[in-house]
Design a protein around this motif. Structure first.
Motif, PDB file in Angstrom:
ATOM      1  N   ARG A 265       5.826   7.022   0.182  1.00 57.72           N
ATOM      2  CA  ARG A 265       6.043   5.953   1.147  1.00 57.72           C
ATOM      3  C   ARG A 265       5.301   4.688   0.711  1.00 57.72           C
ATOM      4  NH1 ARG A 265       3.927   8.535   6.519  1.00 57.72           N
ATOM      5  NH2 ARG A 265       5.077   6.842   7.549  1.00 57.72           N
ATOM      6  N   LEU A 266       5.857   3.549   1.072  1.00 57.26           N
ATOM      7  CA  LEU A 266       5.240   2.268   0.780  1.00 57.26           C
ATOM      8  C   LEU A 266       5.191   1.427   2.046  1.00 57.26           C
ATOM      9  CD1 LEU A 266       6.766   1.227  -2.677  1.00 57.26           C
ATOM     10  CD2 LEU A 266       4.504   2.172  -2.225  1.00 57.26           C
ATOM     11  N   PHE A 267       4.110   0.658   2.181  1.00 56.28           N
ATOM     12  CA  PHE A 267       3.890  -0.173   3.353  1.00 56.28           C
ATOM     13  C   PHE A 267       3.563  -1.593   2.893  1.00 56.28           C
ATOM     14  CE2 PHE A 267       2.963   4.168   4.351  1.00 56.28           C
ATOM     15  CZ  PHE A 267       3.463   4.376   5.625  1.00 56.28           C
ATOM     16  N   LEU A 268       4.043  -2.573   3.646  1.00 58.68           N
ATOM     17  CA  LEU A 268       3.897  -3.978   3.279  1.00 58.68           C
ATOM     18  C   LEU A 268       3.424  -4.761   4.494  1.00 58.68           C
ATOM     19  CD1 LEU A 268       4.353  -5.968   0.889  1.00 58.68           C
ATOM     20  CD2 LEU A 268       6.654  -6.334   1.771  1.00 58.68           C
ATOM     21  N   ALA A 269       2.652  -5.818   4.235  1.00 56.79           N
ATOM     22  CA  ALA A 269       2.205  -6.693   5.310  1.00 56.79           C
ATOM     23  C   ALA A 269       3.412  -7.338   5.992  1.00 56.79           C
ATOM     24  CB  ALA A 269       1.266  -7.765   4.763  1.00 56.79           C
ATOM     25  N   PRO A 270       3.377  -7.515   7.318  1.00 56.24           N
ATOM     26  CA  PRO A 270       4.568  -8.011   8.034  1.00 56.24           C
ATOM     27  C   PRO A 270       5.055  -9.375   7.569  1.00 56.24           C
ATOM     28  CG  PRO A 270       2.970  -7.089   9.573  1.00 56.24           C
ATOM     29  CD  PRO A 270       2.294  -7.160   8.241  1.00 56.24           C
ATOM     30  N   ASP A 271       4.132 -10.295   7.266  1.00 54.27           N
ATOM     31  CA  ASP A 271       4.572 -11.633   6.857  1.00 54.27           C
ATOM     32  C   ASP A 271       5.327 -11.591   5.533  1.00 54.27           C
ATOM     33  OD1 ASP A 271       2.148 -10.854   5.688  1.00 54.27           O
ATOM     34  OD2 ASP A 271       1.607 -12.920   5.206  1.00 54.27           O
ATOM     35  N   LEU A 272       4.840 -10.793   4.578  1.00 52.87           N
ATOM     36  CA  LEU A 272       5.542 -10.676   3.298  1.00 52.87           C
ATOM     37  C   LEU A 272       6.810  -9.840   3.431  1.00 52.87           C
ATOM     38  CD1 LEU A 272       2.541 -10.185   0.843  1.00 52.87           C
ATOM     39  CD2 LEU A 272       3.828 -12.264   1.332  1.00 52.87           C
TER      40      LEU A 272
ATOM     41  N   LEU B 262       0.831  -1.196   0.000  1.00 55.50           N
ATOM     42  CA  LEU B 262       0.000   0.000   0.000  1.00 55.50           C
ATOM     43  C   LEU B 262       0.868   1.248   0.000  1.00 55.50           C
ATOM     44  CD1 LEU B 262      -2.557  -1.075   2.752  1.00 55.50           C
ATOM     45  CD2 LEU B 262      -3.029  -0.934   0.304  1.00 55.50           C
ATOM     46  N   SER B 263       0.274   2.325  -0.473  1.00 59.46           N
ATOM     47  CA  SER B 263       0.865   3.664  -0.387  1.00 59.46           C
ATOM     48  C   SER B 263      -0.230   4.615   0.083  1.00 59.46           C
ATOM     49  CB  SER B 263       1.397   4.111  -1.749  1.00 59.46           C
ATOM     50  OG  SER B 263       0.328   4.350  -2.648  1.00 59.46           O
ATOM     51  N   PRO B 264       0.140   5.786   0.608  1.00 56.70           N
ATOM     52  CA  PRO B 264      -0.906   6.741   1.018  1.00 56.70           C
ATOM     53  C   PRO B 264      -1.858   7.098  -0.119  1.00 56.70           C
ATOM     54  CG  PRO B 264       1.200   7.381   1.948  1.00 56.70           C
ATOM     55  CD  PRO B 264       1.488   6.246   1.003  1.00 56.70           C
ATOM     56  N   GLN B 265      -1.351   7.229  -1.335  1.00 56.61           N
ATOM     57  CA  GLN B 265      -2.217   7.582  -2.451  1.00 56.61           C
ATOM     58  C   GLN B 265      -3.188   6.453  -2.767  1.00 56.61           C
ATOM     59  OE1 GLN B 265      -2.223  10.714  -4.245  1.00 56.61           O
ATOM     60  NE2 GLN B 265      -4.195   9.761  -4.688  1.00 56.61           N
ATOM     61  N   SER B 266      -2.716   5.199  -2.769  1.00 59.76           N
ATOM     62  CA  SER B 266      -3.608   4.079  -3.069  1.00 59.76           C
ATOM     63  C   SER B 266      -4.671   3.920  -1.990  1.00 59.76           C
ATOM     64  CB  SER B 266      -2.805   2.785  -3.224  1.00 59.76           C
ATOM     65  OG  SER B 266      -2.194   2.415  -2.000  1.00 59.76           O
ATOM     66  N   VAL B 267      -4.297   4.129  -0.722  1.00 59.09           N
ATOM     67  CA  VAL B 267      -5.278   4.056   0.363  1.00 59.09           C
ATOM     68  C   VAL B 267      -6.298   5.178   0.232  1.00 59.09           C
ATOM     69  CG1 VAL B 267      -5.571   4.217   2.865  1.00 59.09           C
ATOM     70  CG2 VAL B 267      -3.695   2.875   1.913  1.00 59.09           C
ATOM     71  N   ALA B 268      -5.832   6.365  -0.102  1.00 51.98           N
ATOM     72  CA  ALA B 268      -6.744   7.490  -0.269  1.00 51.98           C
ATOM     73  C   ALA B 268      -7.733   7.233  -1.397  1.00 51.98           C
ATOM     74  CB  ALA B 268      -5.945   8.772  -0.535  1.00 51.98           C
ATOM     75  N   ASP B 269      -7.261   6.653  -2.499  1.00 49.00           N
ATOM     76  CA  ASP B 269      -8.149   6.381  -3.631  1.00 49.00           C
ATOM     77  C   ASP B 269      -9.175   5.298  -3.286  1.00 49.00           C
ATOM     78  OD1 ASP B 269      -6.754   8.248  -5.077  1.00 49.00           O
ATOM     79  OD2 ASP B 269      -5.463   6.764  -6.068  1.00 49.00           O
ATOM     80  N   ARG B 270      -8.745   4.262  -2.587  1.00 53.37           N
ATOM     81  CA  ARG B 270      -9.636   3.143  -2.294  1.00 53.37           C
ATOM     82  C   ARG B 270     -10.646   3.475  -1.193  1.00 53.37           C
ATOM     83  NH1 ARG B 270      -7.316   1.829  -6.160  1.00 53.37           N
ATOM     84  NH2 ARG B 270      -9.258   2.735  -6.862  1.00 53.37           N
ATOM     85  N   LEU B 271     -10.214   4.227  -0.198  1.00 51.99           N
ATOM     86  CA  LEU B 271     -11.067   4.478   0.963  1.00 51.99           C
ATOM     87  C   LEU B 271     -11.711   5.853   0.950  1.00 51.99           C
ATOM     88  CD1 LEU B 271      -8.912   2.878   3.823  1.00 51.99           C
ATOM     89  CD2 LEU B 271     -10.547   1.803   2.261  1.00 51.99           C
ATOM     90  N   GLY B 272     -11.445   6.644  -0.075  1.00 48.23           N
ATOM     91  CA  GLY B 272     -12.060   7.966  -0.160  1.00 48.23           C
ATOM     92  C   GLY B 272     -11.550   8.937   0.879  1.00 48.23           C
ATOM     93  N   LEU B 273     -10.239   8.912   1.160  1.00 51.16           N
ATOM     94  CA  LEU B 273      -9.633   9.797   2.142  1.00 51.16           C
ATOM     95  C   LEU B 273      -8.700  10.785   1.447  1.00 51.16           C
ATOM     96  CD1 LEU B 273      -8.618   7.087   4.780  1.00 51.16           C
ATOM     97  CD2 LEU B 273     -10.701   8.471   4.785  1.00 51.16           C
ATOM     98  N   THR B 274      -8.255  11.755   2.199  1.00 47.14           N
ATOM     99  CA  THR B 274      -7.182  12.611   1.703  1.00 47.14           C
ATOM    100  C   THR B 274      -5.849  11.878   1.871  1.00 47.14           C
ATOM    101  OG1 THR B 274      -6.862  13.665   3.858  1.00 47.14           O
ATOM    102  CG2 THR B 274      -8.485  14.660   2.368  1.00 47.14           C
ATOM    103  N   VAL B 275      -4.833  12.330   1.153  1.00 49.30           N
ATOM    104  CA  VAL B 275      -3.524  11.684   1.265  1.00 49.30           C
ATOM    105  C   VAL B 275      -2.956  11.859   2.669  1.00 49.30           C
ATOM    106  CG1 VAL B 275      -1.167  11.669   0.372  1.00 49.30           C
ATOM    107  CG2 VAL B 275      -3.080  11.987  -1.198  1.00 49.30           C
ATOM    108  N   ALA B 276      -3.177  13.035   3.271  1.00 52.35           N
ATOM    109  CA  ALA B 276      -2.694  13.252   4.632  1.00 52.35           C
ATOM    110  C   ALA B 276      -3.423  12.346   5.622  1.00 52.35           C
ATOM    111  CB  ALA B 276      -2.881  14.723   5.016  1.00 52.35           C
ATOM    112  N   GLY B 277      -4.730  12.214   5.446  1.00 48.95           N
ATOM    113  CA  GLY B 277      -5.484  11.320   6.327  1.00 48.95           C
ATOM    114  C   GLY B 277      -5.079   9.866   6.150  1.00 48.95           C
ATOM    115  N   ALA B 278      -4.799   9.464   4.916  1.00 46.86           N
ATOM    116  CA  ALA B 278      -4.354   8.100   4.669  1.00 46.86           C
ATOM    117  C   ALA B 278      -2.991   7.843   5.303  1.00 46.86           C
ATOM    118  CB  ALA B 278      -4.309   7.831   3.168  1.00 46.86           C
ATOM    119  N   SER B 279      -2.097   8.833   5.269  1.00 46.07           N
ATOM    120  CA  SER B 279      -0.779   8.680   5.879  1.00 46.07           C
ATOM    121  C   SER B 279      -0.894   8.491   7.388  1.00 46.07           C
ATOM    122  CB  SER B 279       0.092   9.895   5.565  1.00 46.07           C
ATOM    123  OG  SER B 279       0.312  10.019   4.174  1.00 46.07           O
ATOM    124  N   LYS B 280      -1.769   9.269   8.020  1.00 45.46           N
ATOM    125  CA  LYS B 280      -1.957   9.106   9.463  1.00 45.46           C
ATOM    126  C   LYS B 280      -2.574   7.747   9.787  1.00 45.46           C
ATOM    127  CE  LYS B 280      -2.586  14.078  10.280  1.00 45.46           C
ATOM    128  NZ  LYS B 280      -3.523  15.140  10.747  1.00 45.46           N
TER     129      LYS B 280
END
Length: 336
Positions: free
Chosen positions: A276-283, A237-255
């Protein structure tokens, strides 16, 4: 005298067949009843396709297939080729995986791929691999390696196509009659894929339980349940992808992502303030971004005591998981 079909059934070969079949059956039995089967299927499809590309001598690693599936480019990884489409078979394959008609894949095989009556005396696993062998000699693409999951289903080894069980060996295509070493290589690789698939399924189920406990521990979960549901299906995930999928702002997705990192449900794999990029802990452990813990594994926290409020919270989280699954399934392949 050597056999005219399949390998020579030496004690070593029989032991390999039994061990491989047992590993596949354990994975199939666990996968069909798992609460995270849909999310695991999406990840397993990327793993299986990576194995098929490896057999096609494509210069791409499993992490790059995950990156393509999540629609994000990981810094430091080589750029994908723009002259050759390595993923031209992925959409066709995943569509077949979701088809409930058990004869659809078999009917699409070339007429030359057949199952003589004499083969019924051989183990189902050997018959499935031989079907892939026949297909690979006719079709030079990655499609025969991807068809192993359907061959195992057709021969009764699994109840449904298991995406991570894709593969074979180049010798199945190049040699008219593979020798014992070639058969053993296929069996050992298939057993390893089943074992790794089961381990990743267990890790994903553990992540799901940990996400439930994290949601309960939050005084105001807010959009955290939706983010955790998204990370279960889309591990990168990235803040932009989370913002697009969940309908949030990029700043809100980062928090929101920072809250997930604080709960140890995501790992940041880029050390910078932008992109920034985030990955599941197992992967993250599998791909080398986090050190594998040494020593005895930690004891998992005990399950939460049953209550009506917890049941409602967990039902809402499962509803978020289903909604995210429908959302990602409606998007074009490779654009998530």
């Amino acid at each position: 005298m050597p056999a005219f079909f399949g390998p020579d059934y030496s004690p070593k070969m029989v032991a390999a067949i039994a061990s491989c079949t047992a590993a596949i059956c354990r994975l199939d039995a666990r996968f069909t009843v798992s609460s995270v089967a849909s999310a695991w299927t999406r990840r397993a499809a990327w793993s299986g396709y990576a194995q098929a590309l490896c057999l096609q001598s494509a210069e791409i690693d499993e992490i790059d297939v995950f990156s393509w599936g999540c629609g994000l480019q990981i810094p430091g990884r080589p750029l994908r080729s723009t002259t050759i489409d390595l993923f031209d078979r992925f959409a066709e394959w995943t569509t077949a995986l979701g088809n409930h008609d058990p004869l659809a894949w078999r009917d699409s095989l070339p007429m030359a791929v057949s199952t003589p009556r004499v083969t019924l005396e051989h183990p189902a696993l050997i018959r499935a691999i031989d079907q892939v062998c026949q297909h690979a000699r006719i079709d030079a693409t990655a499609l025969p390696w991807l068809g192993l999951a359907f061959a195992l289903r057709d021969m009764g080894v699994t109840a449904t196509p298991v995406p991570c069980l894709a593969g074979g060996a180049k010798a199945l295509r190049m040699k008219r009659r593979p020798d014992e070493g070639d058969w053993l290589a296929v069996l050992h690789a298939l057993e390893a894929a089943a074992r790794i698939g089961l381990e990743r399924l267990q890790e994903l189920e553990r992540h799901h339980r940990k996400a439930q406990r994290a949601i309960v521990a939050q005084f105001r979960p807010g959009a955290l349940p939706r983010l955790l549901a998204l990370s279960t299906h889309q591990p990168l995930l990235s803040p932009q992808s989370v913002a697009d999928r969940l309908g949030l702002t990029v700043a809100g997705a980062s928090k929101l992502l920072d809250r997930a990192v604080a709960s140890q449900l995501l790992v940041e794999i880029t050390q910078r303030r932008s992109w920034r990029l985030f990955l599941a802990p197992d992967l993250a452990r599998v791909f080398g971004y986090v050190k594998v813990p040494r020593g005895r594994p930690r004891t998992e926290a005990p399950p939460l005591p049953p209550s009506r409020d917890l049941a409602a919270t967990f039902d809402a989280f499962d509803a978020e998981m289903e909604a995210i699954d429908r959302l990602l399934s409606s998007l074009p392949v490779g654009v998530t």
